[in-house]
Design a protein around this motif. Structure first.
Motif, PDB file in Angstrom:
ATOM      1  N   GLY A  41       2.606   8.011   6.244  1.00  0.00           N
ATOM      2  CA  GLY A  41       2.636   8.142   4.791  1.00  0.00           C
ATOM      3  C   GLY A  41       2.242   6.867   4.094  1.00  0.00           C
ATOM      4  O   GLY A  41       2.067   5.814   4.719  1.00  0.00           O
ATOM      5  N   PRO A  42       2.091   6.920   2.770  1.00  0.00           N
ATOM      6  CA  PRO A  42       1.631   5.746   2.009  1.00  0.00           C
ATOM      7  C   PRO A  42       2.645   4.618   2.031  1.00  0.00           C
ATOM      8  O   PRO A  42       3.856   4.848   2.138  1.00  0.00           O
ATOM      9  CB  PRO A  42       1.453   6.296   0.591  1.00  0.00           C
ATOM     10  N   HIS A  43       2.133   3.409   1.977  1.00  0.00           N
ATOM     11  CA  HIS A  43       3.003   2.248   1.887  1.00  0.00           C
ATOM     12  C   HIS A  43       2.375   1.262   0.908  1.00  0.00           C
ATOM     13  O   HIS A  43       1.227   1.389   0.543  1.00  0.00           O
ATOM     14  CB  HIS A  43       3.179   1.589   3.249  1.00  0.00           C
ATOM     15  N   GLY A  44       3.130   0.320   0.460  1.00  0.00           N
ATOM     16  CA  GLY A  44       2.623  -0.665  -0.498  1.00  0.00           C
ATOM     17  C   GLY A  44       2.726  -0.215  -1.932  1.00  0.00           C
ATOM     18  O   GLY A  44       2.154  -0.837  -2.824  1.00  0.00           O
ATOM     19  N   GLY A  45       3.448   0.873  -2.180  1.00  0.00           N
ATOM     20  CA  GLY A  45       3.684   1.280  -3.563  1.00  0.00           C
ATOM     21  C   GLY A  45       2.649   2.201  -4.153  1.00  0.00           C
ATOM     22  O   GLY A  45       2.789   2.630  -5.301  1.00  0.00           O
ATOM     23  N   GLY A  46       1.594   2.531  -3.421  1.00  0.00           N
ATOM     24  CA  GLY A  46       0.554   3.386  -3.966  1.00  0.00           C
ATOM     25  C   GLY A  46       0.829   4.855  -3.717  1.00  0.00           C
ATOM     26  O   GLY A  46       1.711   5.237  -2.945  1.00  0.00           O
ATOM     27  N   SER A  47       0.049   5.697  -4.387  1.00  0.00           N
ATOM     28  CA  SER A  47       0.184   7.138  -4.246  1.00  0.00           C
ATOM     29  C   SER A  47      -0.731   7.648  -3.137  1.00  0.00           C
ATOM     30  O   SER A  47      -1.847   7.152  -2.957  1.00  0.00           O
ATOM     31  CB  SER A  47      -0.177   7.829  -5.564  1.00  0.00           C
ATOM     32  N   CYS A  48      -0.286   8.672  -2.434  1.00  0.00           N
ATOM     33  CA  CYS A  48      -1.114   9.270  -1.391  1.00  0.00           C
ATOM     34  C   CYS A  48      -2.273  10.056  -1.994  1.00  0.00           C
ATOM     35  O   CYS A  48      -3.194  10.467  -1.276  1.00  0.00           O
ATOM     36  CB  CYS A  48      -0.276  10.167  -0.487  1.00  0.00           C
ATOM     37  N   HIS A  49      -2.244  10.278  -3.317  1.00  0.00           N
ATOM     38  CA  HIS A  49      -3.304  11.043  -3.987  1.00  0.00           C
ATOM     39  C   HIS A  49      -4.390  10.141  -4.585  1.00  0.00           C
ATOM     40  O   HIS A  49      -5.313  10.635  -5.229  1.00  0.00           O
ATOM     41  CB  HIS A  49      -2.705  11.924  -5.075  1.00  0.00           C
ATOM     42  N   ASP A  50      -4.287   8.825  -4.404  1.00  0.00           N
ATOM     43  CA  ASP A  50      -5.324   7.919  -4.887  1.00  0.00           C
ATOM     44  C   ASP A  50      -6.621   8.131  -4.113  1.00  0.00           C
ATOM     45  O   ASP A  50      -6.636   8.718  -3.028  1.00  0.00           O
ATOM     46  CB  ASP A  50      -4.870   6.458  -4.727  1.00  0.00           C
ATOM     47  N   TYR A  51      -7.719   7.631  -4.677  1.00  0.00           N
ATOM     48  CA  TYR A  51      -8.991   7.608  -3.957  1.00  0.00           C
ATOM     49  C   TYR A  51      -8.954   6.425  -2.987  1.00  0.00           C
ATOM     50  O   TYR A  51      -8.785   5.272  -3.403  1.00  0.00           O
ATOM     51  CB  TYR A  51     -10.167   7.448  -4.932  1.00  0.00           C
ATOM     52  N   LEU A  52      -9.110   6.713  -1.706  1.00  0.00           N
ATOM     53  CA  LEU A  52      -8.846   5.696  -0.695  1.00  0.00           C
ATOM     54  C   LEU A  52     -10.033   5.451   0.229  1.00  0.00           C
ATOM     55  O   LEU A  52     -10.792   6.368   0.563  1.00  0.00           O
ATOM     56  CB  LEU A  52      -7.649   6.108   0.172  1.00  0.00           C
ATOM     57  N   MET A  53     -10.157   4.190   0.646  1.00  0.00           N
ATOM     58  CA  MET A  53     -10.954   3.811   1.800  1.00  0.00           C
ATOM     59  C   MET A  53      -9.985   3.212   2.809  1.00  0.00           C
ATOM     60  O   MET A  53      -9.235   2.292   2.478  1.00  0.00           O
ATOM     61  CB  MET A  53     -12.034   2.785   1.458  1.00  0.00           C
ATOM     62  N   ILE A  54      -9.987   3.746   4.021  1.00  0.00           N
ATOM     63  CA  ILE A  54      -9.054   3.282   5.039  1.00  0.00           C
ATOM     64  C   ILE A  54      -9.823   2.593   6.158  1.00  0.00           C
ATOM     65  O   ILE A  54     -10.809   3.132   6.673  1.00  0.00           O
ATOM     66  CB  ILE A  54      -8.222   4.448   5.604  1.00  0.00           C
ATOM     67  N   THR A  55      -9.388   1.407   6.492  1.00  0.00           N
ATOM     68  CA  THR A  55      -9.941   0.660   7.620  1.00  0.00           C
ATOM     69  C   THR A  55      -8.982   0.783   8.789  1.00  0.00           C
ATOM     70  O   THR A  55      -7.820   0.357   8.698  1.00  0.00           O
ATOM     71  CB  THR A  55     -10.140  -0.820   7.247  1.00  0.00           C
ATOM     72  N   LEU A  56      -9.464   1.395   9.862  1.00  0.00           N
ATOM     73  CA  LEU A  56      -8.625   1.586  11.041  1.00  0.00           C
ATOM     74  C   LEU A  56      -8.796   0.428  12.012  1.00  0.00           C
ATOM     75  O   LEU A  56      -9.924   0.041  12.335  1.00  0.00           O
ATOM     76  CB  LEU A  56      -8.985   2.907  11.733  1.00  0.00           C
ATOM     77  N   ASN A  57      -7.681  -0.110  12.487  1.00  0.00           N
ATOM     78  CA  ASN A  57      -7.715  -1.216  13.449  1.00  0.00           C
ATOM     79  C   ASN A  57      -7.715  -0.739  14.899  1.00  0.00           C
ATOM     80  O   ASN A  57      -7.802  -1.554  15.816  1.00  0.00           O
ATOM     81  CB  ASN A  57      -6.516  -2.141  13.218  1.00  0.00           C
ATOM     82  N   ASP A  58      -7.633   0.576  15.087  1.00  0.00           N
ATOM     83  CA  ASP A  58      -7.627   1.127  16.452  1.00  0.00           C
ATOM     84  C   ASP A  58      -8.969   0.861  17.136  1.00  0.00           C
ATOM     85  O   ASP A  58     -10.032   0.939  16.507  1.00  0.00           O
ATOM     86  CB  ASP A  58      -7.386   2.630  16.412  1.00  0.00           C
ATOM     87  N   GLU A  59      -8.902   0.580  18.425  1.00  0.00           N
ATOM     88  CA  GLU A  59     -10.110   0.469  19.231  1.00  0.00           C
ATOM     89  C   GLU A  59     -10.284   1.751  20.041  1.00  0.00           C
ATOM     90  O   GLU A  59      -9.313   2.421  20.391  1.00  0.00           O
ATOM     91  CB  GLU A  59     -10.030  -0.740  20.158  1.00  0.00           C
ATOM     92  N   GLY A  60     -11.526   2.084  20.322  1.00  0.00           N
ATOM     93  CA  GLY A  60     -11.782   3.291  21.092  1.00  0.00           C
ATOM     94  C   GLY A  60     -11.922   4.512  20.206  1.00  0.00           C
ATOM     95  O   GLY A  60     -11.719   4.468  18.985  1.00  0.00           O
ATOM     96  N   ALA A  61     -12.271   5.635  20.845  1.00  0.00           N
ATOM     97  CA  ALA A  61     -12.554   6.857  20.109  1.00  0.00           C
ATOM     98  C   ALA A  61     -11.276   7.498  19.589  1.00  0.00           C
ATOM     99  O   ALA A  61     -10.225   7.437  20.217  1.00  0.00           O
ATOM    100  CB  ALA A  61     -13.297   7.839  21.009  1.00  0.00           C
ATOM    101  N   ILE A  62     -11.380   8.124  18.401  1.00  0.00           N
ATOM    102  CA  ILE A  62     -10.298   8.896  17.801  1.00  0.00           C
ATOM    103  C   ILE A  62     -10.877  10.239  17.383  1.00  0.00           C
ATOM    104  O   ILE A  62     -11.899  10.287  16.690  1.00  0.00           O
ATOM    105  CB  ILE A  62      -9.685   8.185  16.583  1.00  0.00           C
ATOM    106  N   LEU A  63     -10.246  11.300  17.786  1.00  0.00           N
ATOM    107  CA  LEU A  63     -10.735  12.633  17.458  1.00  0.00           C
ATOM    108  C   LEU A  63     -10.400  12.980  16.007  1.00  0.00           C
ATOM    109  O   LEU A  63      -9.232  13.017  15.626  1.00  0.00           O
ATOM    110  CB  LEU A  63     -10.118  13.673  18.406  1.00  0.00           C
ATOM    111  N   ASP A  64     -11.449  13.199  15.183  1.00  0.00           N
ATOM    112  CA  ASP A  64     -11.307  13.654  13.793  1.00  0.00           C
ATOM    113  C   ASP A  64     -10.355  12.786  12.981  1.00  0.00           C
ATOM    114  O   ASP A  64      -9.354  13.266  12.417  1.00  0.00           O
ATOM    115  CB  ASP A  64     -10.851  15.110  13.756  1.00  0.00           C
TER     116      ASP A  64
END
Length: 383
Positions: free
Chosen positions: A283-306
Motif C-alpha cells: 500500500g501507499p506510504h509517505g503520506g500520498g494517496s494510492c489514487h495519485d498519478y504515479l511513476m514507480i521505480t522498482l529496485n528488484d533485479e531479475g524478471a517480474i511477471l506483469d
C-alpha cells in the motif's frame, strides 16, 4: 490594484494516455472560488491556455465555462494572451466583441496595439498584453526585417508598447516568453532549437510587474516584479516536487509590488515512488494517496511477471514503471543519457553521429534548427 496571475493551463493535455480535462476542471473550480474570495480587479492568463493549436471539444467547452464564470459571475476583467501552444487566430476569435464584457483576448502581436487601461483608487494602471511573438511574425507585422531572434522580437513589441505609456505611469506586462536564466521543465515545448528562443529580463524592466507564462515551475525571473506563475497542474514526473500555485499581486499607488503565492490543490497529485515490489504492494506510504498519478521505480533485479498489472491493483492510476536494475549486460544497448531529458537537437545530433560516425557540424545544426522552427510554425497555423 489587485490582480491574479496564472498561466499554462494546457487544456486538453494528455498525460501518459490519460485525458486530464476532468483534473483541469477540478482545479479551475478552485481558481474560480479563489477569485470570489480574493476579489481581484483583473485576472491575467499569460498564454498556453490550450495544449495544442486545435484543442479537443471538451477543452473548448471547459475554457468557455471558466471564462464565463469569471466574467459574468465574479464580475472580474480577464486579460488573456496566446502562448506558443495556442493558435492565435482561433483563440482570438470574436475578441473585439468580448472586450465589451471585460474579456480581453490578444492572439497575435500588432503594431497598432494599445495598452489596456484599468482604474483603481490611485488612477490608471496600464496593462500591456504581449502574446507569443515569433521573429517572422514581427518581421511581417512590424515591417522589421532586421528582427532575427526572440530577443529582438520581444524588444520590438515592448518598445512599441512602452512608447504608448504616459511618463511615470504604473504598468503591467502580460507576456509569454522564456527569460534567460529561468528554470525549465520537461513538459514545456521549446520555443526554438538551442538558446535562440530566450529573451533577457532587461526587456521587462520598464514595467512595475511582468506576468509571465511558458515555464511550468513557479519562479522569479528578476525579483518579485518579473515572475512565472507556473502551470495549472504538474504535466511531467519531473515536476513531482513542484508546488503549483497562482500569484496574487497588489500594486500600490507608487507602483510597488507585494506578492502572495496561493497553492492549488489538484484532484490527483503527480508523484514518483521507489522501492521493492513486495513493499509497494502493501500500500501507499509517505503520506500520498494510492489514487495519485504515479511513476514507480522498482529496485528488484531479475524478471517480474506483469509488474504493471500487479501494482495497478493497489495504485489504479499508475502510469509508468521504471526498471533501472534490469539492464542487459551487453555494451551499448542502452543509451547513456535518458532520451526524455534530451532536446530535439540533442536527439538528432546523437542519431546523426550513430548513422554517420561523425558529429553534427555547426552549419548542419543551424540548418536543422531552421527546419524544426519552420515545421513548428506551420503546425500552429494549419493543425
Amino acid at each position: 490594484m489587485r490582480f491574479l496571475h496564472t498561466a499554462d493551463w494546457h487544456l486538453g493535455r494528455i498525460f501518459y494516455g490519460v485525458h486530464l480535462t476532468d483534473d483541469q476542471a477540478y482545479v479551475l473550480d478552485e481558481l474560480v472560488r479563489l477569485v470570489k474570495d480574493t476579489e481581484p480587479d483583473v485576472v491575467l492568463i499569460a498564454g498556453d491556455v490550450y495544449d495544442r493549436a486545435v484543442p479537443p471539444i471538451e477543452a473548448v467547452k471547459l475554457l468557455d465555462d471558466v471564462l464565463t464564470r469569471l466574467v459574468m459571475e465574479c464580475g472580474v476583467q480577464v486579460i488573456l494572451v496566446a502562448g506558443n501552444h495556442d493558435s492565435p487566430e482561433r483563440l482570438g476569435f470574436a475578441g473585439r466583441l468580448l472586450v465589451t464584457r471585460g474579456l480581453h483576448i490578444v492572439g497575435k502581436p500588432r503594431n497598432d496595439a494599445q495598452p489596456l487601461v484599468i482604474y483603481d483608487q490611485w488612477g490608471p494602471v496600464y496593462f500591456c498584453p504581449i502574446p507569443y511573438a515569433e521573429p517572422p511574425v514581427i518581421q511581417e507585422r512590424f515591417g522589421m526585417q532586421e528582427v532575427g531572434n526572440h530577443e529582438q522580437a520581444m524588444k520590438a513589441v515592448v518598445s512599441q508598447m512602452v512608447s504608448r505609456l504616459p511618463r511615470g505611469a504604473r504598468s503591467v506586462a502580460v507576456a509569454h516568453a522564456f527569460v534567460a536564466g529561468a528554470e525549465a521543465s520537461e513538459s514545456e515545448r521549446p520555443l526554438a532549437v538551442g538558446t535562440a528562443g530566450t529573451v533577457s529580463r532587461e526587456c521587462f524592466l520598464t514595467f512595475n510587474y511582468t506576468a509571465l507564462g511558458h515555464l511550468h515551475r513557479p519562479q522569479s525571473a528578476g525579483g518579485d516584479s518579473i515572475r512565472y506563475s507556473g502551470s495549472l497542474l504538474k504535466y511531467s514526473f519531473a515536476e513531482a516536487s513542484h508546488r503549483k500555485s497562482v500569484s496574487l499581486v497588489e500594486l500600490d499607488g507608487e507602483g510597488n509590488v507585494t506578492l502572495e503565492e496561493i497553492p492549488l490543490s489538484p484532484r490527483r497529485d503527480v508523484r514518483c515512488l521507489e522501492g521493492y515490489l513486495a513493499d509497494l504492494l502493501k500500500g501507499p506510504h509517505g503520506g500520498g494517496s494510492c489514487h495519485d498519478y504515479l511513476m514507480i521505480t522498482l529496485n528488484d533485479e531479475g524478471a517480474i511477471l506483469d509488474a504493471m498489472g500487479r501494482l495497478r491493483e493497489v495504485y489504479p492510476n499508475l502510469l509508468h514503471v521504471d526498471r533501472p536494475h534490469l539492464v542487459p549486460r551487453a555494451e551499448n544497448i542502452r543509451p547513456s543519457t535518458d532520451h526524455r531529458k534530451m532536446t530535439v537537437l540533442d536527439l538528432f545530433s546523437s542519431f546523426f553521429e550513430q548513422v554517420t560516425s561523425r558529429p553534427l557540424a555547426q552549419e548542419e545544426s543551424k540548418a536543422f534548427a531552421r527546419v524544426v522552427e519552420d515545421w513548428g510554425r506551420k503546425e500552429r497555423e494549419t493543425e
